[in-house]
Scaffold this motif. Structure first.
Motif, PDB file in Angstrom:
ATOM      1  N   MET A  84       0.450  -1.208   0.153  1.00  0.00           N
ATOM      2  CA  MET A  84      -0.201   0.109  -0.017  1.00  0.00           C
ATOM      3  C   MET A  84       0.561   1.500   0.347  1.00  0.00           C
ATOM      4  O   MET A  84       1.875   1.129   0.718  1.00  0.00           O
ATOM      5  N   ASP A  85       0.568   2.570  -1.201  1.00  0.00           N
ATOM      6  CA  ASP A  85       1.121   3.390  -0.906  1.00  0.00           C
ATOM      7  C   ASP A  85       0.278   4.772   0.038  1.00  0.00           C
ATOM      8  O   ASP A  85      -0.448   5.319  -0.111  1.00  0.00           O
ATOM      9  N   TYR A  86       1.571   4.828   1.542  1.00  0.00           N
ATOM     10  CA  TYR A  86       0.886   5.391   2.169  1.00  0.00           C
ATOM     11  C   TYR A  86       0.937   7.129   1.372  1.00  0.00           C
ATOM     12  O   TYR A  86       0.080   8.091   2.364  1.00  0.00           O
ATOM     13  N   GLY A  87       1.700   7.496   0.878  1.00  0.00           N
ATOM     14  CA  GLY A  87       1.918   8.755   0.538  1.00  0.00           C
ATOM     15  C   GLY A  87       0.537   9.150  -0.233  1.00  0.00           C
ATOM     16  O   GLY A  87       0.637   9.980  -0.588  1.00  0.00           O
ATOM     17  N   LYS A  88      -0.181   8.624  -1.140  1.00  0.00           N
ATOM     18  CA  LYS A  88      -1.514   8.891  -1.586  1.00  0.00           C
ATOM     19  C   LYS A  88      -2.592   8.653  -0.662  1.00  0.00           C
ATOM     20  O   LYS A  88      -4.246   8.923  -1.243  1.00  0.00           O
ATOM     21  N   THR A  89      -2.504   9.142   0.327  1.00  0.00           N
ATOM     22  CA  THR A  89      -3.767   8.829   0.853  1.00  0.00           C
ATOM     23  C   THR A  89      -3.918   9.969   2.005  1.00  0.00           C
ATOM     24  O   THR A  89      -2.638  10.582   2.266  1.00  0.00           O
ATOM     25  N   GLY A  90      -5.709  10.556   2.301  1.00  0.00           N
ATOM     26  CA  GLY A  90      -5.444  11.329   3.292  1.00  0.00           C
ATOM     27  C   GLY A  90      -5.465  12.656   1.803  1.00  0.00           C
ATOM     28  O   GLY A  90      -6.461  12.276   0.730  1.00  0.00           O
ATOM     29  N   ALA A  91      -6.132  14.262   3.103  1.00  0.00           N
ATOM     30  CA  ALA A  91      -6.211  14.921   1.827  1.00  0.00           C
ATOM     31  C   ALA A  91      -5.347  15.285   0.703  1.00  0.00           C
ATOM     32  O   ALA A  91      -3.278  15.516   1.126  1.00  0.00           O
TER      33      ALA A  91
END
Length: 53
Positions: A1-8
């Motif tokens: 999973m690419d955590y840099g692409k989550t959130g606003a």
């Protein structure tokens, strides 16, 4: 999973803070004329004298 692409999404660094709701409907009038300014200064001087005593 690419955590840099989550959130606003992050705002762009060079973009100005602009809100169209705040700027709509207001007309820019510029500096007041000399009559208004002199009357304002007179009121400020009277208020300053009241504050001294």
């Amino acid at each position: 999973m690419d955590y840099g692409k989550t959130g606003a999404a992050k705002p762009s660094k060079g973009a100005p803070r602009y809100d169209a709701h705040k700027s709509s409907g207001k007309a820019k009038t510029g500096a007041p004329d000399k009559g208004e300014k002199s009357a304002l200064l007179a009121r400020m001087k009277v208020a300053a004298e009241k504050g001294k005593s």
